[in-house]
Design an enzyme around this catalytic site. Structure first.
Site, PDB file in Angstrom:
ATOM      1  N   TYR A 195      47.716  70.262  84.215  1.00 27.98           N
ATOM      2  CA  TYR A 195      47.993  69.296  83.146  1.00 27.98           C
ATOM      3  C   TYR A 195      48.111  70.016  81.798  1.00 27.98           C
ATOM      4  O   TYR A 195      49.057  69.790  81.028  1.00 27.98           O
ATOM      5  CB  TYR A 195      46.885  68.241  83.080  1.00 27.98           C
ATOM      6  CG  TYR A 195      46.965  67.402  81.823  1.00 27.98           C
ATOM      7  CD1 TYR A 195      47.938  66.415  81.688  1.00 27.98           C
ATOM      8  CD2 TYR A 195      46.102  67.627  80.756  1.00 27.98           C
ATOM      9  CE1 TYR A 195      48.037  65.670  80.522  1.00 27.98           C
ATOM     10  CE2 TYR A 195      46.191  66.890  79.589  1.00 27.98           C
ATOM     11  CZ  TYR A 195      47.162  65.911  79.483  1.00 27.98           C
ATOM     12  OH  TYR A 195      47.261  65.190  78.319  1.00 27.98           O
ATOM     13  N   PHE A 312      50.914  82.363  61.929  1.00 31.28           N
ATOM     14  CA  PHE A 312      51.264  81.087  62.529  1.00 31.28           C
ATOM     15  C   PHE A 312      50.515  80.884  63.849  1.00 31.28           C
ATOM     16  O   PHE A 312      50.031  79.787  64.143  1.00 31.28           O
ATOM     17  CB  PHE A 312      52.778  81.049  62.764  1.00 31.28           C
ATOM     18  CG  PHE A 312      53.276  79.808  63.444  1.00 31.28           C
ATOM     19  CD1 PHE A 312      53.518  78.657  62.726  1.00 31.28           C
ATOM     20  CD2 PHE A 312      53.504  79.797  64.807  1.00 31.28           C
ATOM     21  CE1 PHE A 312      53.987  77.504  63.350  1.00 31.28           C
ATOM     22  CE2 PHE A 312      53.969  78.658  65.449  1.00 31.28           C
ATOM     23  CZ  PHE A 312      54.210  77.504  64.708  1.00 31.28           C
TER      24      PHE A 312
END
Length: 438
Positions: A195, A312
């Site tokens: 998942y 980032f």
């Protein structure tokens, strides 16, 4: 008042907070003149002001690609209404405290029937090439995004071919994965990893492809890219237990049954006071599971070359290890919201510039976490083993002597004169902000 109290207790938070505020105001003004690009960046600010801030440091071409990648996946998520987590590899809005964003996404939720949404999820990657396609769903800003998706498609078609291919590929794979988990429970730890792969690991793979397409980075391995996403995803799932379990009209259950069933009969039982001891033990096992991805994340970041891309990627990872340190052995995860204070978040954003900064942060937060491990905890041995491996990696870097400590002091370190100075500075800042508004 809470922020002021925190600043008084941690006055060295003030400067990073001011820098963060100024950077956010600057980001709000960076709107391209073209209508479709203007829509994309305005929409980005509405759905995640913090992410709109963090991508400003990227080169323009890559920034545009990441912006579109974000909006395409946000639109896909609006259709799927599955987890609202996968965009957290871009992350900062959750860690910066925009909890209201998640609540807003589920208010007045007009759910799409499964037999309607599954075909859309599976074919969504094709719609990004259609300037006319849109789909009525979502609420508030997300309804606007879906109603005017043609702006996103128009911008997407102006990206370089390699960027387009990367976004299409990840959108296709994520759409298929979301369709699969609409009717599938997270039973085993393998299900949990699968998942998390679909809703976060694939984002890591996609970003690696975009970085490579920009010509600034080598293409990272899928396993390392996947771990970057899974570490953030699992941190959010752990931290957001109470909000997810209390979700209406139906709770969201992402903790794997294989883990929680060792401690309680039903996942929601963890929030009840009579199960506090078992709840904390279960929480600690979940944190230990998440720690298994840390060494991969450190390797991924070590291999980055571009300073802007490094920041980032690194800032969310540092936020994640800090959040896990706060959540571990903390019953408050089952009582309310556990998060790093805003000043510490600003400090992480300000300080995270090099790999030495990352090693230092991971070392400090891992030490903090290790100090909380109780030898009587069922998973203490495994937890300590994983923490020791992380600490060794950080020590072996040879950079720890350069770090500024993130260890939170337990005693206030302010004095009356300092309090007066802080109040004066805050008054000046507030006066300037008021003047700018008028």
């Amino acid at each position: 008042m809470g922020t002021l109290r925190a600043i008084l207790k941690n006055p060295d938070d003030l400067y990073p907070l001011i820098k963060l505020k100024l950077a956010a105001r600057h980001a709000e003004k960076q709107i391209p003149p073209e209508p479709h690009w203007g829509f994309c960046y305005l929409m980005l600010q509405k759905v995640s002001r913090s992410f709109a801030l963090v991508i400003q440091q990227l080169p323009v071409e890559l920034r545009d690609a990441v912006c579109i990648f974000y909006l395409v996946l946000r639109a896909l998520d609006t259709v799927g209404k599955l987890g609202y987590y996968h965009l957290n590899l871009f992350v900062l809005y959750e860690f910066l405290g925009d909890v209201k964003l998640r609540k807003q996404m589920t208010e007045d939720d007009t759910s799409i029937p499964t037999d309607v949404k599954v075909p859309i999820l599976i074919s969504f990657h094709q719609h990004v090439y259609d300037r006319e396609w849109h789909f009525a769903c979502g609420t508030k800003e997300y309804k606007v995004l879906m109603d005017q998706f043609h702006h996103v498609s128009t911008a997407f078609l102006e990206l370089g071919k390699l960027y387009q291919q990367a976004i299409e590929d990840i959108t296709m794979r994520m759409g298929a994965g979301m369709a699969k988990f609409i009717c599938k429970e997270v039973e085993t730890t393998d299900d949990y990893d699968e998942y998390c792969h679909y809703v976060a690991g694939l984002v890591g793979l996609g970003l690696s492809k975009l970085f490579h397409a920009s010509g600034t980075e080598d293409l990272a391995s899928d396993s390392l890219s996947n771990s970057m996403g899974l570490f953030l995803q699992k941190t959010n799932i752990i931290r957001d237990y109470l909000e997810d379990i209390n979700e209406v009209p139906k709770c969201r259950m992402f903790w794997p049954r294989e883990i929680w069933s060792k401690y309680v009969n039903k996942l929601e039982d963890l929030k009840y006071e009579e199960n506090s001891v078992k709840a904390v033990q279960c929480l600690n096992e979940m944190v230990t599971n998440a720690l298994s991805h840390v060494e991969d994340c450190l390797t991924y970041m070590f291999n980055l070359r571009d300073p802007a891309i490094f920041r980032f990627c690194a800032i969310p990872q540092v936020m994640a290890i800090g959040t896990l340190a706060m959540c571990y052995d903390n019953i408050e995860v089952f009582r309310g919201v556990v998060k790093m204070r805003r000043g510490l978040t600003a400090k992480v954003i300000d300080r995270t510039k090099t790999m030495a900064d990352v090693y230092g942060a991971f070392f400090d937060f891992s030490c903090m976490l290790k100090s909380k491990v109780n030898n009587n905890d069922p998973n203490a041995t495994k937890t300590l083993k994983r923490l020791d491996a992380i600490l060794k990696t950080c020590r072996d870097s040879g950079t720890l002597n350069k770090r500024k400590s993130y260890i939170i002091r337990s005693e206030p370190n302010y004095r009356p004169v300092l309090i007066v100075v802080i109040f004066i500075i805050l008054a000046i800042i507030l006066a300037q902000l008021s003047g700018n508004r008028s």
